[in-house]
Design a protein around this motif. Structure first.
Motif, PDB file in Angstrom:
ATOM      1  N   UNK A   1      37.165 -60.906 -21.053  1.00 40.76           N
ATOM      2  CA  UNK A   1      37.862 -59.756 -20.508  1.00 40.76           C
ATOM      3  C   UNK A   1      37.304 -58.466 -21.105  1.00 40.76           C
ATOM      4  N   UNK A   2      37.131 -57.474 -20.261  1.00 42.70           N
ATOM      5  CA  UNK A   2      36.689 -56.169 -20.737  1.00 42.70           C
ATOM      6  C   UNK A   2      37.892 -55.356 -21.189  1.00 42.70           C
ATOM      7  N   UNK A   3      37.631 -54.414 -22.072  1.00 44.31           N
ATOM      8  CA  UNK A   3      38.712 -53.570 -22.570  1.00 44.31           C
ATOM      9  C   UNK A   3      39.251 -52.706 -21.425  1.00 44.31           C
ATOM     10  N   UNK A   4      40.554 -52.612 -21.340  1.00 45.18           N
ATOM     11  CA  UNK A   4      41.218 -51.828 -20.299  1.00 45.18           C
ATOM     12  C   UNK A   4      41.796 -50.564 -20.925  1.00 45.18           C
ATOM     13  N   UNK A   5      41.524 -49.429 -20.314  1.00 49.88           N
ATOM     14  CA  UNK A   5      41.997 -48.147 -20.835  1.00 49.88           C
ATOM     15  C   UNK A   5      43.512 -48.075 -20.752  1.00 49.88           C
ATOM     16  N   UNK A   6      44.128 -47.550 -21.808  1.00 51.16           N
ATOM     17  CA  UNK A   6      45.571 -47.416 -21.880  1.00 51.16           C
ATOM     18  C   UNK A   6      45.941 -45.967 -22.209  1.00 51.16           C
TER      19      UNK A   6
ATOM     20  N   UNK B   1      41.923 -49.229 -15.943  1.00 52.58           N
ATOM     21  CA  UNK B   1      40.545 -49.454 -15.523  1.00 52.58           C
ATOM     22  C   UNK B   1      39.678 -49.819 -16.731  1.00 52.58           C
ATOM     23  N   UNK B   2      38.631 -50.588 -16.479  1.00 53.64           N
ATOM     24  CA  UNK B   2      37.656 -50.871 -17.525  1.00 53.64           C
ATOM     25  C   UNK B   2      36.665 -49.717 -17.610  1.00 53.64           C
TER      26      UNK B   2
ATOM     27  N   UNK C   1      28.331 -35.814 -30.070  1.00 55.05           N
ATOM     28  CA  UNK C   1      26.977 -36.121 -29.657  1.00 55.05           C
ATOM     29  C   UNK C   1      26.940 -36.987 -28.406  1.00 55.05           C
ATOM     30  N   UNK C   2      27.946 -37.787 -28.180  1.00 63.80           N
ATOM     31  CA  UNK C   2      27.961 -38.662 -27.020  1.00 63.80           C
ATOM     32  C   UNK C   2      28.436 -37.959 -25.764  1.00 63.80           C
ATOM     33  N   UNK C   3      29.044 -36.804 -25.918  1.00 63.00           N
ATOM     34  CA  UNK C   3      29.600 -36.088 -24.782  1.00 63.00           C
ATOM     35  C   UNK C   3      30.873 -35.387 -25.190  1.00 63.00           C
ATOM     36  N   UNK C   4      31.763 -35.214 -24.228  1.00 60.69           N
ATOM     37  CA  UNK C   4      33.056 -34.599 -24.509  1.00 60.69           C
ATOM     38  C   UNK C   4      34.120 -35.673 -24.651  1.00 60.69           C
ATOM     39  N   UNK C   5      35.009 -35.482 -25.598  1.00 57.61           N
ATOM     40  CA  UNK C   5      36.065 -36.459 -25.847  1.00 57.61           C
ATOM     41  C   UNK C   5      37.364 -35.968 -25.250  1.00 57.61           C
ATOM     42  N   UNK C   6      38.035 -36.845 -24.519  1.00 58.98           N
ATOM     43  CA  UNK C   6      39.286 -36.505 -23.861  1.00 58.98           C
ATOM     44  C   UNK C   6      40.355 -37.530 -24.214  1.00 58.98           C
ATOM     45  N   UNK C   7      41.590 -37.085 -24.261  1.00 66.45           N
ATOM     46  CA  UNK C   7      42.719 -37.973 -24.542  1.00 66.45           C
ATOM     47  C   UNK C   7      43.374 -38.402 -23.235  1.00 66.45           C
ATOM     48  N   UNK C   8      43.625 -39.699 -23.116  1.00 69.56           N
ATOM     49  CA  UNK C   8      44.375 -40.211 -21.971  1.00 69.56           C
ATOM     50  C   UNK C   8      45.844 -39.911 -22.216  1.00 69.56           C
ATOM     51  N   UNK C   9      46.466 -39.247 -21.262  1.00 63.71           N
ATOM     52  CA  UNK C   9      47.843 -38.807 -21.454  1.00 63.71           C
ATOM     53  C   UNK C   9      48.825 -39.958 -21.243  1.00 63.71           C
ATOM     54  N   UNK C  10      50.087 -39.684 -21.521  1.00 65.78           N
ATOM     55  CA  UNK C  10      51.114 -40.724 -21.495  1.00 65.78           C
ATOM     56  C   UNK C  10      51.242 -41.385 -20.129  1.00 65.78           C
ATOM     57  N   UNK C  11      50.889 -40.651 -19.054  1.00 66.18           N
ATOM     58  CA  UNK C  11      51.007 -41.187 -17.705  1.00 66.18           C
ATOM     59  C   UNK C  11      49.718 -41.832 -17.208  1.00 66.18           C
ATOM     60  N   UNK C  12      48.741 -42.015 -18.105  1.00 70.33           N
ATOM     61  CA  UNK C  12      47.498 -42.660 -17.714  1.00 70.33           C
ATOM     62  C   UNK C  12      46.484 -41.736 -17.077  1.00 70.33           C
TER      63      UNK C  12
ATOM     64  N   UNK D   1      33.439 -49.769 -17.150  1.00 71.61           N
ATOM     65  CA  UNK D   1      32.519 -49.798 -16.017  1.00 71.61           C
ATOM     66  C   UNK D   1      33.188 -49.285 -14.739  1.00 71.61           C
ATOM     67  N   UNK D   2      34.455 -49.617 -14.572  1.00 68.32           N
ATOM     68  CA  UNK D   2      35.176 -49.127 -13.395  1.00 68.32           C
ATOM     69  C   UNK D   2      35.339 -47.615 -13.437  1.00 68.32           C
ATOM     70  N   UNK D   3      35.608 -47.077 -14.637  1.00 71.94           N
ATOM     71  CA  UNK D   3      35.756 -45.623 -14.759  1.00 71.94           C
ATOM     72  C   UNK D   3      34.425 -44.927 -14.499  1.00 71.94           C
ATOM     73  N   UNK D   4      33.334 -45.474 -15.025  1.00 72.30           N
ATOM     74  CA  UNK D   4      32.021 -44.864 -14.796  1.00 72.30           C
ATOM     75  C   UNK D   4      31.696 -44.815 -13.304  1.00 72.30           C
ATOM     76  N   UNK D   5      31.937 -45.915 -12.592  1.00 75.06           N
ATOM     77  CA  UNK D   5      31.680 -45.936 -11.149  1.00 75.06           C
ATOM     78  C   UNK D   5      32.612 -44.972 -10.419  1.00 75.06           C
ATOM     79  N   UNK D   6      33.856 -44.900 -10.865  1.00 75.18           N
ATOM     80  CA  UNK D   6      34.845 -44.008 -10.249  1.00 75.18           C
ATOM     81  C   UNK D   6      34.447 -42.546 -10.432  1.00 75.18           C
ATOM     82  N   UNK D   7      34.041 -42.180 -11.645  1.00 72.47           N
ATOM     83  CA  UNK D   7      33.628 -40.800 -11.904  1.00 72.47           C
ATOM     84  C   UNK D   7      32.319 -40.459 -11.175  1.00 72.47           C
ATOM     85  N   UNK D   8      31.406 -41.402 -11.086  1.00 75.09           N
ATOM     86  CA  UNK D   8      30.164 -41.140 -10.358  1.00 75.09           C
ATOM     87  C   UNK D   8      30.443 -40.832  -8.893  1.00 75.09           C
ATOM     88  N   UNK D   9      31.417 -41.556  -8.329  1.00 70.84           N
ATOM     89  CA  UNK D   9      31.797 -41.299  -6.935  1.00 70.84           C
ATOM     90  C   UNK D   9      32.426 -39.914  -6.786  1.00 70.84           C
ATOM     91  N   UNK D  10      33.299 -39.543  -7.727  1.00 70.31           N
ATOM     92  CA  UNK D  10      33.960 -38.239  -7.637  1.00 70.31           C
ATOM     93  C   UNK D  10      32.985 -37.090  -7.891  1.00 70.31           C
TER      94      UNK D  10
END
Length: 257
Positions: free
Chosen positions: A46-51, A110-111, A84-95, A113-122
């Motif tokens: 299982x891949x790590x799922x963002x919380x 989302x995992x 150095x890796x980019x910008x860091x963002x906090x996932x808020x309480x509502x996801x 890889x799913x987030x990367x594909x999702x952001x690339x589409x957006x």
């Protein structure tokens, strides 16, 4: 006089015997009942799922590697930090997470890889063939040793952190640690977590212990009881009291002669 002192010492010993486990090893953690099942280890697929409350690093680049975001670009609010890796963002309480240009978008569940594909589409609506890199920066494992009195949080920069590497990160095991009794706890502590035991005391067992850890794993390294040291520590106040009483008694006994 000797009879009285002996009686006091007997009372102290009886008191300690009734409270031996909790008194001599009060800091022990994650104890399991004998009937609690010990799981056979299988590598997780299982891949790590963002919380909510996770922190993710986001970098959007072109096909030639040039970053679309510069250090002076801001998404507003206080959820963004540059590294150095980019910008860091906090996932808020509502996801949701607030990122440049897109604003607040859902990422929880989302995992990577799913987030990367999702952001690339957006981001493809604004850039030509964007390449998105996402990393979870707050993934960690917790290591407890010396009967739970020593704890360390080890960051997981990649998916490939092993048990041996995590122990090395904290400086190795201590002199009172039991290298043949290492407990790994995985899953929700309130929902029957999985329990694994590992032995790294010899090479024949070590080959089965270099397993990959998962985020939020708990490693508990058992330690020697040290009953004598702790017993002396527990009875020392009583011995001090007895010594004081004997001294006072001796002084008044001599004065009354």
């Amino acid at each position: 006089m000797k009879v009285r002192i002996g009686g006091i010492l007997c009372i102290i010993i009886v008191f300690l015997s009734f409270n031996s486990c909790k008194t001599l090893r009060p800091s022990e953690m994650f104890q399991t009942a004998p009937e609690h099942p010990v799981n056979s280890f299988e590598a997780s697929k299982l891949e790590y799922v963002i919380k909510p409350y996770d922190k993710i690093s986001l970098r959007v680049v072109s096909n030639v590697g040039e970053s679309f975001f510069k250090a002076d670009q801001s998404a507003g609010g206080n959820t963004q930090n540059s590294n150095q890796s980019g910008f860091e963002f906090s996932v808020e309480f509502d996801g949701m997470v607030k990122v440049p240009i897109l604003g607040r978008v859902p990422v929880s569940g989302k995992t990577v890889r799913e987030i990367e594909a999702y952001f690339e589409e957006l981001y493809s609506q604004y850039f030509v063939n964007p390449f998105v890199l996402v990393e979870v920066t707050n993934r960690k494992v917790m290591i407890f040793m010396d009967s739970g009195t020593k704890a360390t949080i080890v960051a997981m920069p990649t998916e490939n952190l092993t048990l041996i590497e995590a122990i090395a990160e904290v400086g190795g095991i201590t002199e009172i640690s039991r290298s043949y009794k290492i407990k790994l706890i995985r899953g929700d502590l309130t929902q029957n977590p999985q329990i694994y035991y590992w032995n790294i005391s010899n090479l024949s067992d070590l080959k089965n212990s270099n397993i990959f850890l998962e985020a939020n794993d708990i490693i508990y390294i058992d330690s020697k009881p040290q009953y004598v040291v702790r017993a002396l520590r527990e009875i020392s106040p009583y011995l001090t009291l007895v010594t004081t009483l004997v001294t006072i008694y001796g002084v008044f006994f001599r004065l009354n002669k």
